[in-house]
Design a protein around this motif. Structure first.
Motif, PDB file in Angstrom:
ATOM      1  N   SER A 100       0.838  -1.191   0.000  1.00 55.37           N
ATOM      2  CA  SER A 100       0.000   0.000   0.000  1.00 55.37           C
ATOM      3  C   SER A 100       0.875   1.244   0.000  1.00 55.37           C
ATOM      4  CB  SER A 100      -0.943  -0.007   1.202  1.00 55.37           C
ATOM      5  OG  SER A 100      -0.228  -0.325   2.347  1.00 55.37           O
ATOM      6  N   ASN A 101       2.185   1.029  -0.082  1.00 56.25           N
ATOM      7  CA  ASN A 101       3.134   2.145  -0.112  1.00 56.25           C
ATOM      8  C   ASN A 101       4.321   1.772  -0.996  1.00 56.25           C
ATOM      9  OD1 ASN A 101       2.153   4.200   1.818  1.00 56.25           O
ATOM     10  ND2 ASN A 101       2.250   2.469   3.238  1.00 56.25           N
ATOM     11  N   PRO A 102       5.102   2.789  -1.410  1.00 57.19           N
ATOM     12  CA  PRO A 102       6.330   2.470  -2.146  1.00 57.19           C
ATOM     13  C   PRO A 102       7.309   1.735  -1.233  1.00 57.19           C
ATOM     14  CG  PRO A 102       5.811   4.813  -2.236  1.00 57.19           C
ATOM     15  CD  PRO A 102       4.914   4.231  -1.223  1.00 57.19           C
ATOM     16  N   VAL A 103       8.136   0.877  -1.823  1.00 58.64           N
ATOM     17  CA  VAL A 103       9.074   0.103  -0.998  1.00 58.64           C
ATOM     18  C   VAL A 103      10.446   0.015  -1.650  1.00 58.64           C
ATOM     19  CG1 VAL A 103       7.474  -1.429   0.210  1.00 58.64           C
ATOM     20  CG2 VAL A 103       8.253  -2.055  -2.081  1.00 58.64           C
ATOM     21  N   MET A 104      11.432  -0.168  -0.789  1.00 58.64           N
ATOM     22  CA  MET A 104      12.786  -0.452  -1.243  1.00 58.64           C
ATOM     23  C   MET A 104      12.784  -1.858  -1.851  1.00 58.64           C
ATOM     24  SD  MET A 104      15.591   1.094  -0.824  1.00 58.64           S
ATOM     25  CE  MET A 104      17.301   0.966  -0.520  1.00 58.64           C
ATOM     26  N   ILE A 105      13.432  -2.024  -2.980  1.00 53.88           N
ATOM     27  CA  ILE A 105      13.396  -3.334  -3.645  1.00 53.88           C
ATOM     28  C   ILE A 105      14.455  -4.271  -3.040  1.00 53.88           C
ATOM     29  CG2 ILE A 105      13.765  -4.531  -5.846  1.00 53.88           C
ATOM     30  CD1 ILE A 105      12.617  -1.999  -7.224  1.00 53.88           C
ATOM     31  N   ASP A 106      13.988  -5.429  -2.581  1.00 56.65           N
ATOM     32  CA  ASP A 106      14.915  -6.482  -2.148  1.00 56.65           C
ATOM     33  C   ASP A 106      14.409  -7.803  -2.735  1.00 56.65           C
ATOM     34  OD1 ASP A 106      12.705  -7.165  -0.680  1.00 56.65           O
ATOM     35  OD2 ASP A 106      13.517  -6.556   1.255  1.00 56.65           O
ATOM     36  N   GLU A 107      14.992  -8.907  -2.331  1.00 53.59           N
ATOM     37  CA  GLU A 107      14.616 -10.197  -2.938  1.00 53.59           C
ATOM     38  C   GLU A 107      13.143 -10.494  -2.709  1.00 53.59           C
ATOM     39  OE1 GLU A 107      16.385 -12.058  -5.054  1.00 53.59           O
ATOM     40  OE2 GLU A 107      17.787 -10.391  -4.886  1.00 53.59           O
ATOM     41  N   GLN A 143      17.172   0.772  -5.267  1.00 47.04           N
ATOM     42  CA  GLN A 143      16.009   0.855  -6.144  1.00 47.04           C
ATOM     43  C   GLN A 143      14.711   0.776  -5.350  1.00 47.04           C
ATOM     44  OE1 GLN A 143      16.277  -0.922 -10.039  1.00 47.04           O
ATOM     45  NE2 GLN A 143      17.901  -2.250  -9.272  1.00 47.04           N
ATOM     46  N   VAL A 144      13.752   1.564  -5.816  1.00 56.19           N
ATOM     47  CA  VAL A 144      12.468   1.673  -5.120  1.00 56.19           C
ATOM     48  C   VAL A 144      11.356   1.276  -6.103  1.00 56.19           C
ATOM     49  CG1 VAL A 144      10.869   3.340  -4.052  1.00 56.19           C
ATOM     50  CG2 VAL A 144      13.338   3.531  -3.630  1.00 56.19           C
ATOM     51  N   ALA A 145      10.352   0.565  -5.598  1.00 59.18           N
ATOM     52  CA  ALA A 145       9.198   0.219  -6.444  1.00 59.18           C
ATOM     53  C   ALA A 145       7.993   1.041  -6.013  1.00 59.18           C
ATOM     54  CB  ALA A 145       8.873  -1.269  -6.319  1.00 59.18           C
ATOM     55  N   VAL A 146       7.329   1.660  -6.990  1.00 66.80           N
ATOM     56  CA  VAL A 146       6.112   2.442  -6.726  1.00 66.80           C
ATOM     57  C   VAL A 146       4.995   1.794  -7.548  1.00 66.80           C
ATOM     58  CG1 VAL A 146       5.067   4.739  -6.846  1.00 66.80           C
ATOM     59  CG2 VAL A 146       7.526   4.522  -6.380  1.00 66.80           C
ATOM     60  N   ALA A 385       9.482   9.890  -8.227  1.00 68.62           N
ATOM     61  CA  ALA A 385      10.751  10.444  -7.727  1.00 68.62           C
ATOM     62  C   ALA A 385      10.603  10.887  -6.265  1.00 68.62           C
ATOM     63  CB  ALA A 385      11.184  11.618  -8.611  1.00 68.62           C
ATOM     64  N   ARG A 386       9.486  11.557  -5.959  1.00 70.17           N
ATOM     65  CA  ARG A 386       9.246  11.990  -4.561  1.00 70.17           C
ATOM     66  C   ARG A 386       9.183  10.779  -3.630  1.00 70.17           C
ATOM     67  NH1 ARG A 386       4.244  16.230  -5.200  1.00 70.17           N
ATOM     68  NH2 ARG A 386       5.410  17.940  -6.110  1.00 70.17           N
ATOM     69  N   ASP A 387       8.449   9.762  -4.067  1.00 67.19           N
ATOM     70  CA  ASP A 387       8.315   8.546  -3.256  1.00 67.19           C
ATOM     71  C   ASP A 387       9.677   7.909  -3.017  1.00 67.19           C
ATOM     72  OD1 ASP A 387       5.611   8.715  -3.000  1.00 67.19           O
ATOM     73  OD2 ASP A 387       5.156   7.358  -4.654  1.00 67.19           O
ATOM     74  N   SER A 388      10.512   7.916  -4.052  1.00 66.47           N
ATOM     75  CA  SER A 388      11.831   7.286  -3.934  1.00 66.47           C
ATOM     76  C   SER A 388      12.661   8.023  -2.881  1.00 66.47           C
ATOM     77  CB  SER A 388      12.566   7.311  -5.283  1.00 66.47           C
ATOM     78  OG  SER A 388      11.776   6.675  -6.262  1.00 66.47           O
ATOM     79  N   VAL A 389      12.595   9.356  -2.923  1.00 68.83           N
ATOM     80  CA  VAL A 389      13.340  10.150  -1.933  1.00 68.83           C
ATOM     81  C   VAL A 389      12.853   9.801  -0.529  1.00 68.83           C
ATOM     82  CG1 VAL A 389      13.744  12.496  -1.066  1.00 68.83           C
ATOM     83  CG2 VAL A 389      13.807  12.053  -3.525  1.00 68.83           C
ATOM     84  N   ASN A 394      13.725   7.567   4.725  1.00 69.15           N
ATOM     85  CA  ASN A 394      13.238   6.756   5.853  1.00 69.15           C
ATOM     86  C   ASN A 394      14.255   5.693   6.224  1.00 69.15           C
ATOM     87  OD1 ASN A 394      10.897   8.029   6.296  1.00 69.15           O
ATOM     88  ND2 ASN A 394       9.644   6.658   5.038  1.00 69.15           N
ATOM     89  N   ILE A 395      14.804   5.070   5.207  1.00 72.83           N
ATOM     90  CA  ILE A 395      15.747   3.989   5.467  1.00 72.83           C
ATOM     91  C   ILE A 395      17.009   4.553   6.119  1.00 72.83           C
ATOM     92  CG2 ILE A 395      17.302   2.394   4.262  1.00 72.83           C
ATOM     93  CD1 ILE A 395      14.841   1.552   2.665  1.00 72.83           C
ATOM     94  N   ARG A 396      17.437   5.717   5.622  1.00 68.16           N
ATOM     95  CA  ARG A 396      18.622   6.352   6.205  1.00 68.16           C
ATOM     96  C   ARG A 396      18.384   6.685   7.679  1.00 68.16           C
ATOM     97  NH1 ARG A 396      19.668   9.566   1.642  1.00 68.16           N
ATOM     98  NH2 ARG A 396      21.226   8.274   0.651  1.00 68.16           N
ATOM     99  N   GLU A 397      17.201   7.313   7.928  1.00 65.68           N
ATOM    100  CA  GLU A 397      16.890   7.722   9.304  1.00 65.68           C
ATOM    101  C   GLU A 397      16.807   6.527  10.246  1.00 65.68           C
ATOM    102  OE1 GLU A 397      13.358  10.093   8.923  1.00 65.68           O
ATOM    103  OE2 GLU A 397      14.510  11.558   7.784  1.00 65.68           O
ATOM    104  N   ASN A 398      16.364   5.392   9.690  1.00 68.92           N
ATOM    105  CA  ASN A 398      16.253   4.203  10.539  1.00 68.92           C
ATOM    106  C   ASN A 398      17.567   3.450  10.658  1.00 68.92           C
ATOM    107  OD1 ASN A 398      13.608   4.723  11.113  1.00 68.92           O
ATOM    108  ND2 ASN A 398      12.880   3.664   9.289  1.00 68.92           N
ATOM    109  N   GLY A 399      18.617   4.045  10.106  1.00 70.68           N
ATOM    110  CA  GLY A 399      19.961   3.509  10.331  1.00 70.68           C
ATOM    111  C   GLY A 399      20.369   2.351   9.437  1.00 70.68           C
ATOM    112  N   HIS A 400      19.581   2.094   8.378  1.00 70.28           N
ATOM    113  CA  HIS A 400      20.005   1.017   7.485  1.00 70.28           C
ATOM    114  C   HIS A 400      21.143   1.503   6.604  1.00 70.28           C
ATOM    115  CE1 HIS A 400      16.716  -1.777   8.294  1.00 70.28           C
ATOM    116  NE2 HIS A 400      16.060  -0.672   8.576  1.00 70.28           N
ATOM    117  N   LYS A 401      22.009   0.587   6.271  1.00 73.98           N
ATOM    118  CA  LYS A 401      23.106   0.935   5.361  1.00 73.98           C
ATOM    119  C   LYS A 401      22.567   0.901   3.935  1.00 73.98           C
ATOM    120  CE  LYS A 401      27.844  -0.486   4.592  1.00 73.98           C
ATOM    121  NZ  LYS A 401      27.823  -1.217   3.334  1.00 73.98           N
ATOM    122  N   LEU A 402      22.921   1.905   3.150  1.00 71.65           N
ATOM    123  CA  LEU A 402      22.462   1.897   1.757  1.00 71.65           C
ATOM    124  C   LEU A 402      23.552   1.357   0.849  1.00 71.65           C
ATOM    125  CD1 LEU A 402      20.529   5.228   1.382  1.00 71.65           C
ATOM    126  CD2 LEU A 402      19.620   2.942   1.543  1.00 71.65           C
TER     127      LEU A 402
END
Ligand code: ADP
Length: 402
Positions: A100-107, A143-146, A385-389, A394-402
């Motif tokens: 229901s929201n954009p997400v970071m792409i993983d496996e 990469q982000v999926a919208v 593009a906005r969603d990707s940012v 969010n991921i940065r703020e939550n301390g995940h490594k990019l």
């Protein structure tokens, strides 16, 4: 932050590179007819550089590679190194009920996109291929999926269930999903900003080649006209929209195979089929109608009637209406269609000012119209593009490594 937005179709790759500091598009690049003859690339950078050429490209990965080479090209490019791109935002048509929201792409995300191939056989496979190609071409860029379906995940059961035994929803996931969600979200957000109202009842009419209409209450989609597939709802360029499903059985008895009926309803119906002038482009149909072609005139009338019906029913679903909004190719550009849709809707409080409408003003309703009527250009690429940012931040703020 530079973000590349990627929209992969079955034979085209459309990309826009944004500088998200000021939401400025830096370059658009499209490769069309991938895998067919006359494959063509058009690139235009906002520094004035243009490339238009035939290219020898047979798959989406090669198309994306060409685009990336141009972005960093010394003569026409807009960046020095692909490393400057901090994220790639992908348009993905179907996310089923998982997103229901954009997400970071993983496996896991990739697997779910793959599981939705069945639900969107024309769209999800190329979207997925685009993701894999970008992973291979630039593995260090997140990469982000919208998803087109995501905005409509707030629709409740009474509006998304069809009247068939519940086990078909449970076993086969048959339900209304809705599409054009990124456009409806962008346009309804803009409308709320323009009206300076957080709480609002809005109907968005996305009228392009594909057409859909969405009821948005306080920022959330509560009903939408496209359904299990994009075939349901309004009359479109080549799609039939709503029809009695028994017509399909009847056609079978008349000798049409299921594939032929599928093709008929998706590719040969709508404005194209009714007007029967060999074009699905509304400009051609309006011109033919003006010149006295009766079928063209009738096709426009069916198109308008269907939109009015949805406006009426969604006003009931919303229990009132604050704004009616037009967007996409037809909605943004055709004053006559907007005028015809709004004609005789004063019982719903909808009144259009003819001058404002002709001038394509942002607000085209009269002062005494209780419903604001707006023309709001859609921008799905900017929304992605906005969603990707947002996802990256969010991921940065939550301390995940990019
Ligand atoms: P897509 O769904 O492929 O993104 P668009 O949003 O670009 O399509 O809309 C394409 C439709 O918009 C076509 O039917 C085209 O005729 C129509 N259109 C564009 N400009 C006008 C106009 N000035 N008047 C009427 N229709 C228009």
């Amino acid at each position: 932050m530079y973000i590349l937005v990627v929209n992969l179709g079955s034979s085209s790759a459309k990309t826009t590179l944004y500088d998200m500091e000021n939401e400025a598009p830096l370059a658009d690049c499209t490769v069309e007819r991938i895998g067919l003859d006359n494959t063509h690339l058009s690139y235009s950078a906002y520094n004035g550089q243009v490339v238009d050429e035939k290219v020898d490209v047979t798959c989406c990965k090669d198309a994306l590679k060409k685009i990336m080479v141009l972005l960093v090209d010394k003569a026409v490019g807009v960046i020095k190194d692909l490393k400057e791109i901090k994220g790639i935002g992908h348009r993905v048509v179907h996310g089923g009920e998982s997103f229901s929201n954009p997400v970071m792409i993983d496996e896991e995300v990739k697997n779910i996109i793959k599981n939705c191939f069945e639900l969107a056989p024309l769209h999800n496979p190329p979207n997925y291929e685009g993701i894999i190609a970008c992973e291979e071409l630039c593995p260090a860029i997140p990469q982000v999926a919208v998803f087109d379906t995501a905005f409509h995940q707030t629709i409740e059961k009474q509006a998304f269930l069809y009247g068939i035994p519940l086990r078909y929803y449970k076993n086969y996931s048959i339900r209304r999903y809705g599409f054009h969600g990124t456009s409806h979200r962008f346009v309804s957000l803009q409308t709320r900003k323009i009206l300076q109202r957080e709480n609002s009842k809005i109907i968005v009419c996305h009228l392009g080649n594909g057409c859909s209409i969405t009821a948005v209450k306080n920022g959330k989609s509560v009903d939408t006209s496209m359904g299990f597939t994009p075939l349901e709802g309004l009359l479109m360029g080549t799609r039939a929209g709503d029809l009695d499903p028994a017509i399909i059985f009847y056609l079978e008895r008349k000798g049409l195979s299921l594939n032929e009926t599928d093709n008929l309803l998706n590719k040969k119906s709508g404005l194209l089929g009714l007007a029967d002038i060999g074009s699905s482009d509304l400009r051609d149909i309006l011109k033919a109608a003006e010149e006295g072609n009766k079928n063209a005139e009738m096709a426009v009338k069916v198109f308008i009637h269907r939109i009015k019906k949805y406006i009426g029913s969604y006003t009931a679903v919303l229990n009132g209406l604050d704004a009616l909004v037009f967007t996409a190719g037809i909605g943004e550009n055709s004053a006559i269609i907007r005028e015809m849709v709004c004609r005789d809707l004063d019982a719903l409080g909808i009144k259009v000012d003819q001058e404002k409408n002709k001038n394509n003003n942002q607000i085209i309703s009269t002062e005494d119209s209780t419903v604001s009527v707006l023309v709001v250009p859609t921008d799905e690429a900017l929304m992605i593009a906005r969603d990707s940012v947002e996802v990256l931040n969010n991921i940065r703020e939550n301390g995940h490594k990019l």
